[in-house]
Scaffold this motif. Structure first.
Motif, short mmCIF file in Angstrom:
data_model
loop_
_atom_site.label_atom_id
_atom_site.label_comp_id
_atom_site.label_asym_id
_atom_site.label_seq_id
_atom_site.Cartn_x
_atom_site.Cartn_y
_atom_site.Cartn_z
N GLY A 52 0.78 -1.23 0.00
CA GLY A 52 0.00 0.00 0.00
C GLY A 52 0.80 1.28 0.00
N TRP A 53 2.05 1.23 0.48
CA TRP A 53 2.84 2.46 0.54
C TRP A 53 4.16 2.35 -0.20
N ILE A 54 4.32 1.31 -1.02
CA ILE A 54 5.62 1.08 -1.63
C ILE A 54 5.71 1.56 -3.08
N ASN A 55 4.72 2.32 -3.56
CA ASN A 55 4.75 2.82 -4.92
C ASN A 55 5.15 4.29 -4.96
N GLY A 56 6.10 4.63 -5.83
CA GLY A 56 6.49 6.02 -6.00
C GLY A 56 7.53 6.48 -5.00
N ASP A 57 8.07 7.67 -5.26
CA ASP A 57 9.06 8.26 -4.36
C ASP A 57 8.39 8.74 -3.09
N GLN A 58 8.99 8.45 -1.96
CA GLN A 58 8.44 8.91 -0.70
C GLN A 58 9.52 8.90 0.36
N ILE A 59 9.52 9.89 1.21
CA ILE A 59 10.49 9.94 2.29
C ILE A 59 10.02 9.08 3.46
N ASP A 60 10.90 8.93 4.43
CA ASP A 60 10.62 8.06 5.57
C ASP A 60 9.32 8.45 6.28
N TYR A 61 9.06 9.74 6.39
CA TYR A 61 7.89 10.22 7.12
C TYR A 61 6.60 9.64 6.56
N THR A 96 26.37 12.26 5.49
CA THR A 96 27.26 11.46 4.66
C THR A 96 27.06 11.80 3.19
N GLN A 97 28.03 11.42 2.38
CA GLN A 97 27.94 11.69 0.95
C GLN A 97 26.75 10.93 0.38
N GLY A 98 25.93 11.60 -0.40
CA GLY A 98 24.76 10.98 -0.97
C GLY A 98 23.49 11.23 -0.19
N SER A 99 23.59 11.96 0.92
CA SER A 99 22.40 12.27 1.71
C SER A 99 21.44 13.12 0.90
N LEU A 100 20.18 12.68 0.81
CA LEU A 100 19.18 13.44 0.06
C LEU A 100 18.89 14.78 0.72
N VAL A 101 18.94 14.83 2.04
CA VAL A 101 18.68 16.09 2.74
C VAL A 101 19.68 17.15 2.32
N LEU A 102 20.92 16.72 2.05
CA LEU A 102 21.95 17.67 1.63
C LEU A 102 21.90 17.94 0.13
N SER A 103 21.74 16.87 -0.66
CA SER A 103 21.87 17.00 -2.11
C SER A 103 20.58 17.42 -2.80
N ALA A 104 19.43 17.16 -2.18
CA ALA A 104 18.14 17.46 -2.82
C ALA A 104 17.15 17.97 -1.79
N ASN A 105 17.54 19.03 -1.07
CA ASN A 105 16.73 19.53 0.02
C ASN A 105 15.35 19.98 -0.45
N LYS A 106 15.30 20.62 -1.60
CA LYS A 106 14.01 21.09 -2.12
C LYS A 106 13.08 19.92 -2.41
N TYR A 107 13.62 18.87 -3.01
CA TYR A 107 12.80 17.71 -3.34
C TYR A 107 12.33 17.00 -2.07
N VAL A 108 13.20 16.90 -1.07
CA VAL A 108 12.81 16.28 0.19
C VAL A 108 11.67 17.06 0.84
N ARG A 109 11.72 18.38 0.74
CA ARG A 109 10.65 19.21 1.31
C ARG A 109 9.33 18.93 0.60
N GLU A 110 9.39 18.81 -0.71
CA GLU A 110 8.18 18.52 -1.47
C GLU A 110 7.62 17.14 -1.11
N LEU A 111 8.52 16.17 -0.89
CA LEU A 111 8.08 14.84 -0.50
C LEU A 111 7.51 14.84 0.92
N TYR A 112 8.03 15.71 1.77
CA TYR A 112 7.48 15.83 3.13
C TYR A 112 6.05 16.35 3.06
#
Length: 316
Positions: A171-180, A206-222
């Protein structure tokens, strides 16, 4: 009685410095259960694959190595592992994090003692890339969280610490989604437990952290995570507080980065979504800003008077 089966899903990409520590910390857990680990290596270009293959030879069928080709991306990588997961309980771990001794036994006992609990999390120590301890992940302590509380307070749960019932993987495994969004989904199927003792380790920045590399996208996913909650499951007040807390986070980010355009952008969206109108939504957001500012002030004051307290990555 047969032992319960636990499947641990680990995603990794170019984490040669961390992956052995991660996998050994899982496979060496002392627990009365059959523990199997699925590793999704997302086409690493370093020695990550060689390290995992060597561990596969050591641990045998308890460790299954899946080499992706081509790269799937972090979300699709974990989604595929979850679709493959078999057993009674499932855990999710990022390849640069690791577990502390006793974690799995404590959580298994917790879930078996509380049949209406959907998932159980633990606190975590925060460490840098070298493994040096920084502080603690959150200040939650031992608590139970329902859907409304999790929505109102925002995300302070550590994803790499979770153990949940296998029945809740659909039920929740489709599409991009953050941990929240995953946490909110779990909370729709029962309350969430949180063990205040740190039983995992979370590597910060760490290198590859989405919070660092794609902060805007993470906010949209939140924001997407908040919107994913069916409105009939929470009250208008719960929802309004949830989006007000989101605006509080945006405000702190805008101040830190001196980006007022960011704040103006999200204020419009939050006002349009709120069931309470602009004035009351602003009041809710300001109350949350003041509450968090007060908590930060107390922590600074205790440090000034010499009371030792570990820094928290997230405050609830």
């Amino acid at each position: 009685m047969s032992q319960p089966h636990i499947c641990v899903c680990v995603v990794t990409y170019n984490q040669q410095a961390f992956i052995e520590t991660c996998l050994r910390s899982i496979l060496d857990q002392q627990v009365e259960a059959d523990v199997r680990v699925l590793v999704g290596d997302d086409a690493s270009t370093d020695d990550t694959g060689d390290i995992v293959q060597a561990l596969t030879a050591e641990y045998g069928e308890r460790l299954l190595y899946l080499r992706r080709q081509p790269n799937l991306g972090a979300f699709a990588n974990m989604r595929d592992l979850l679709l493959r997961a078999k057993g009674d309980y499932v855990a999710r771990v990022d390849g640069d994090d690791y577990w502390l001794p006793g974690k799995l036994a404590r959580q298994l006992a917790y879930l078996e003692a509380h049949p209406t609990c959907s998932a159980v999390y633990t606190n975590a120590i925060t460490v840098d890339e070298a493994g040096s301890k920084i502080g603690l992940f959150n200040d939650l302590g031992d608590v139970r969280l329902d859907l409304a509380t999790l929505l109102r307070r925002g995300n302070v749960l550590n994803n790499s610490s979770v153990l949940f019932r296998a029945a809740n993987t659909t039920g929740w495994i489709n599409g991009d989604q953050i941990d929240y969004q995953v946490h909110l989904w779990q909370a729709r199927h029962g309350w969430l437990g949180h063990i205040g003792r740190p039983l995992a380790a979370y590597r910060v920045n760490t290198q590859g952290s989405l919070v660092l590399s794609a902060n805007k996208y993470v906010r949209e996913l939140y924001w997407q995570a908040i919107q994913s909650v069916p409105r009939e499951l929470v009250s208008d007040d719960d929802y309004a507080n949830g989006i007000a807390d989101f605006l509080r986070q945006v405000c702190f980010r805008a101040v830190r980065t001196r980006d007022l355009a960011l704040l103006r952008h999200w204020v419009r969206i939050v006002y349009a979504a709120s069931p309470y109108g602009r004035l009351r939504t602003t009041a809710l957001s300001l109350a949350k800003i003041l509450r968090m500012a007060a908590k930060l002030s107390v922590l600074r004051l205790t440090a000034l008077i010499g009371r030792k307290q570990p820094p928290f990555l997230y405050l609830h």
